[in-house]
Each structure stands twice: as structure tokens, then as C-alpha cells.
Design a protein around this motif. Sequence first.
Motif, short mmCIF file in Angstrom:
data_model
loop_
_atom_site.label_atom_id
_atom_site.label_comp_id
_atom_site.label_asym_id
_atom_site.label_seq_id
_atom_site.Cartn_x
_atom_site.Cartn_y
_atom_site.Cartn_z
N TYR A 117 0.76 -1.14 0.00
CA TYR A 117 -0.04 -0.01 -0.07
C TYR A 117 0.82 1.35 0.06
O TYR A 117 1.75 1.39 0.99
CB TYR A 117 -0.81 -0.01 1.11
CG TYR A 117 -1.89 1.30 1.25
CD1 TYR A 117 -2.88 1.39 0.30
CD2 TYR A 117 -1.84 1.92 2.78
CE1 TYR A 117 -3.55 2.63 0.78
CE2 TYR A 117 -2.73 2.99 2.54
CZ TYR A 117 -3.58 3.35 1.69
OH TYR A 117 -4.63 4.29 1.69
N GLY A 118 0.78 2.05 -0.86
CA GLY A 118 1.59 3.31 -0.98
C GLY A 118 1.72 3.68 -2.39
O GLY A 118 0.93 3.76 -3.48
N GLY A 119 2.88 4.52 -2.49
CA GLY A 119 3.20 5.19 -3.74
C GLY A 119 3.70 6.66 -3.30
O GLY A 119 4.84 6.81 -3.13
N PHE A 158 5.20 -5.39 -7.29
CA PHE A 158 3.83 -4.76 -6.87
C PHE A 158 3.43 -3.96 -8.01
O PHE A 158 2.33 -3.75 -8.12
CB PHE A 158 3.76 -4.18 -5.72
CG PHE A 158 3.99 -5.11 -4.47
CD1 PHE A 158 3.00 -5.96 -4.11
CD2 PHE A 158 5.26 -5.33 -3.84
CE1 PHE A 158 3.18 -6.74 -3.21
CE2 PHE A 158 5.40 -6.21 -2.75
CZ PHE A 158 4.16 -7.00 -2.37
N VAL A 159 4.46 -3.14 -8.66
CA VAL A 159 4.07 -2.32 -9.84
C VAL A 159 4.25 -2.92 -11.28
O VAL A 159 3.16 -2.68 -12.00
CB VAL A 159 4.86 -0.72 -9.64
CG1 VAL A 159 4.32 0.16 -10.74
CG2 VAL A 159 4.78 -0.51 -8.22
N ASP A 160 5.39 -3.23 -11.32
CA ASP A 160 5.61 -3.90 -12.80
C ASP A 160 4.57 -5.14 -12.81
O ASP A 160 4.62 -5.77 -13.97
CB ASP A 160 6.89 -4.05 -13.05
CG ASP A 160 7.80 -2.53 -13.24
OD1 ASP A 160 6.94 -1.79 -13.27
OD2 ASP A 160 8.89 -2.63 -13.13
N ARG A 161 4.81 -5.93 -11.81
CA ARG A 161 4.03 -7.40 -11.60
C ARG A 161 4.93 -8.33 -12.53
O ARG A 161 4.48 -9.00 -13.48
CB ARG A 161 2.44 -7.47 -12.22
CG ARG A 161 1.85 -6.64 -11.11
CD ARG A 161 0.36 -6.76 -11.39
NE ARG A 161 -0.12 -8.19 -11.22
CZ ARG A 161 -0.42 -9.08 -10.25
NH1 ARG A 161 -0.06 -8.22 -8.90
NH2 ARG A 161 -0.65 -10.41 -10.10
N SER A 162 6.23 -8.39 -12.60
CA SER A 162 7.37 -8.92 -13.21
C SER A 162 7.70 -10.21 -12.39
O SER A 162 8.46 -9.98 -11.23
CB SER A 162 8.33 -8.24 -13.99
OG SER A 162 9.24 -9.01 -14.52
N PHE A 163 7.38 -11.23 -12.39
CA PHE A 163 7.37 -12.41 -11.54
C PHE A 163 8.45 -13.40 -12.03
O PHE A 163 8.61 -13.78 -13.30
CB PHE A 163 6.28 -12.99 -11.15
CG PHE A 163 5.03 -12.15 -10.52
CD1 PHE A 163 5.27 -11.70 -9.37
CD2 PHE A 163 4.26 -11.60 -11.52
CE1 PHE A 163 4.31 -10.89 -8.60
CE2 PHE A 163 3.28 -10.85 -10.78
CZ PHE A 163 3.45 -10.25 -9.66
N ILE A 168 -1.80 -1.76 -3.69
CA ILE A 168 -2.98 -0.53 -3.69
C ILE A 168 -2.43 0.93 -3.71
O ILE A 168 -1.56 1.14 -2.86
CB ILE A 168 -3.76 -0.66 -2.56
CG1 ILE A 168 -4.48 -2.18 -2.33
CG2 ILE A 168 -5.04 0.23 -2.32
CD1 ILE A 168 -5.17 -2.72 -1.22
N PRO A 169 -2.57 1.65 -4.74
CA PRO A 169 -1.51 2.97 -4.77
C PRO A 169 -2.32 3.99 -3.78
O PRO A 169 -3.75 3.94 -3.50
CB PRO A 169 -1.99 3.46 -6.08
CG PRO A 169 -3.11 2.71 -6.74
CD PRO A 169 -3.18 1.29 -6.06
#
Length: 440
Positions: free
Chosen positions: A32-34, A173-178, A190-191
Motif C-alpha cells: 500500500y503506497g506510492g 507490485f508495480v510492474d508485476r514481473s514475476f 494498492i496505490p
Amino acid sequence: MRAPDCKILRVPGVPNDQQKKFFASKARYTAYGGARGGGKSWALRRKLMGLCLRYPGIRCLLVRRSFGELRQNHLLPLLSEYGGALLWHESEKRLTLPNGSSITLGFCSADRDVLRYQGQEFDIIAIDEATQLSEYQFSIFKACLRGAHDFPRRMYLTCNPGGVGHAWVKRLFVDRSFHSNENPDDYRFIPARVWDNPVLQKADPDYIRQLESLPKKLREAWLEGRWDVFEGQFFPEFQTDVHVISPTEIPVEIRRFAALDYGFDMLAALLLGVDEFGNLFVLREVCRPGLTLRDAGLAVSELCRGQAVEYVVASPDLWNRRQDTGRSGFEIMQAVPGMPPMSAADNRRVPGWRILRQYLSPGEGPYLRVSADCRELIRCLPALLCDAGTPEDASGEPHAVTHAPEALRYAAMSRYANYCAEEIPDRNFHFLSPPKRGLL
């Protein structure tokens, strides 16, 4: 001390829409953040207390870089907000509730600090300002998320752009590169921005104006929550909309070569090309962990297959002989069928970064373009941080983002004849003809 009495708790404050999403998330890992001012700390405390009240006996761990930060941002507010419902145990750094639930406060300012948590078990782990922790520290805490009781097993993180952990938080969490061992369904972001927090806007109407007055990079990161720009970024010049192109945009008439940085933790190899004007193109990449020298050689050979690669420039430590075999890494990799001729890279760091920066900077002279297929290089270049002691050098931490940029630095340095570091000014240096000895 006598345990606090059980009472109905009435805590002031109404969650905003983004905080409600945070409270409702059941993902194993929720970030949670940004931007700053989104009400992250308040939400984190409420979430932990809600879990403690709902699940008697649940064990929670709340982590931040230092105990002083924990005290000011969480311990004192919790004791103030929940009054006699919490009992503080100073020696154990633990808050307990009458129903047996607990919140342990833990700090982690360095890798050695996280080792104290190895072997411990927690049902819930909350990491405040997660971008201040390394991916290694995060991995240790992930291993502590276990237990025998039938409680939810979740981790909650708050975060802002920047810091040593910027790269891994952004990736997950942002790029969702797993990676192959990571389940995308486990991760939710959650931004949160200051405009989502009407309580702060009412209590401190000047806060937004303070953020708006910051320097450009800090303003974009802290006010707008942008993850591609942050303070301490080594290559602020790198812009995906400028430097990343479709593979179809790469010229056909280019001469090809390769560059690699090898370590058992990661092989990063790049296939590159240069056109008649000296412009540099990164065509493909292979980035894999856990490869032996021979397996790494096979991976590079496959990367170069059918590409008419003229040479491979590699980290010079590969030319050191190994004590166990008496052979060098160069000898092992060069013996792999199909491996193009290898050459030791010029490993001078500051001159190499200066050359690479010039390739990235707008204006006259050769430029760099990266194929959109090179996802690891695209992820790592903007994640490099400035070294604290030598601002003209890139930091070695977080180590996970250094390999592909190091290979690119070797490639850039291989395009020039020998020179002294003093002959390379910060900008507008003279691009020399391609070096001899069979190189481009």
C-alpha cells in the motif's frame, strides 16, 4: 503488570476509499503506497489491531529500519489510540492484548539484523517503508510467515518510491514481473496519494504545497507516486518512451557483438549491434541465476547462434585461474562450441558509466536503444542507485539490479580505443573509431 481490561474500543478515524481496499485485501502480500501523505501508517496500525481483535492468539510482527522510527510512528500512537487495551513489554519489545494476540516490534537496518528472525514464526508480518529494506531481508521475513494455528498468513507492506528496496518492490507490485517461483495471485498493490487522504488535507492544507515545491524528481515520486523517477537514481536520463523500441525498429544492417557479466548468482548476457553511425542497439538478453561456467557459456553461445557475432566482451575476472581446477573462467567458457572470440572488458567504472550516460543523453552523437524484449535490462537500468561515497559510480546495492547494467557498461567501453580516465569529460567527449584487434 496487570493485564489490561477487555473493553469495546472506539478509535476515531474513518478510512478513505484506498484504505478500505487495503483493509479488504486477502492477498498473501499486499503493498500500500506510492506517494507520501496517503495515510499508510494509520492504515497499517488499524489493520494489525483489527486482526489481533478478530483472531485471539494471533502473532504479528511490525518491522521498520530502526526502533526509534517504530516508537514514534507506531508504538506511541498505538498506546495513545488504544489506551488500556494494550500492554507494552519493554524487554521483549512486544504489545499484547487480553485475548492473547500480540504485536512484536522489530527493526532491520542491515542484513545482520534480519538474521535474528530466522527460525521465528509469525502469522502476520507488516513492513513499514518496505523500500528501505533489501530483497534479501524481505526474503528472510517471507520465510518467517508460517505457523501451526489456523490463522491467515499474510504480509502487509507500505512503500514510497526510492531506497535500496525500490527495485524489488517495483518489480513485484508495480510492474508485476514475476520469477518462476512467484505466484502472481499472491501479490496486490494498492496505490495511495495525498489526494486520497482528506484527513491530512484538512489537518495540514500546506502539505500538498510543500510537496509541489520539491525538486522535479522528488516531486514526481513523492507527490505523484511515480516509480520510474526517484531521488538517488543513477540514470535519470533513461526513459522507456525514448530508449525502448520495438524489435522491428532495429536496423537490419548492423554489426553484432555481445557482452556478459558472470556470477553464480546471475549471468547477464546481452546481444548488441552497432550501425554505421555508431548508434548502439541491445537486441536480446539472457539473464539466469545459478549457472556453472560451462552452462553460462552454453547460454551465451545459444544467444549468439546465427547472429554473426564478432566478439564477446566479458568481465575481466573471468581470466583469473580457479584454484579448484587450475583453469580460468575464460578457458571454460571459450571452449564451449559456438562461443565467439572472448575479450576482457575494460572495467574502469566511472569512465564506463560516463560513456553509457552519454549514449543515454539527448543531443548529438551516437545513441542507445534497447529492444522491448530485454525486460531485465529495462528493469535494472532505472533501478541503479548512486554510490554514497562516489556519486559518479553506481552503487553495488541492491546487487540484484547491477548485472545487466554492468554488461552494458562493458559493451560501451568495448567501442573505444585505450584512453585515460582523465580524457573523458562528463559530456561531449569525442567518440573514437572502433578499436582494432579484430573488434568492431
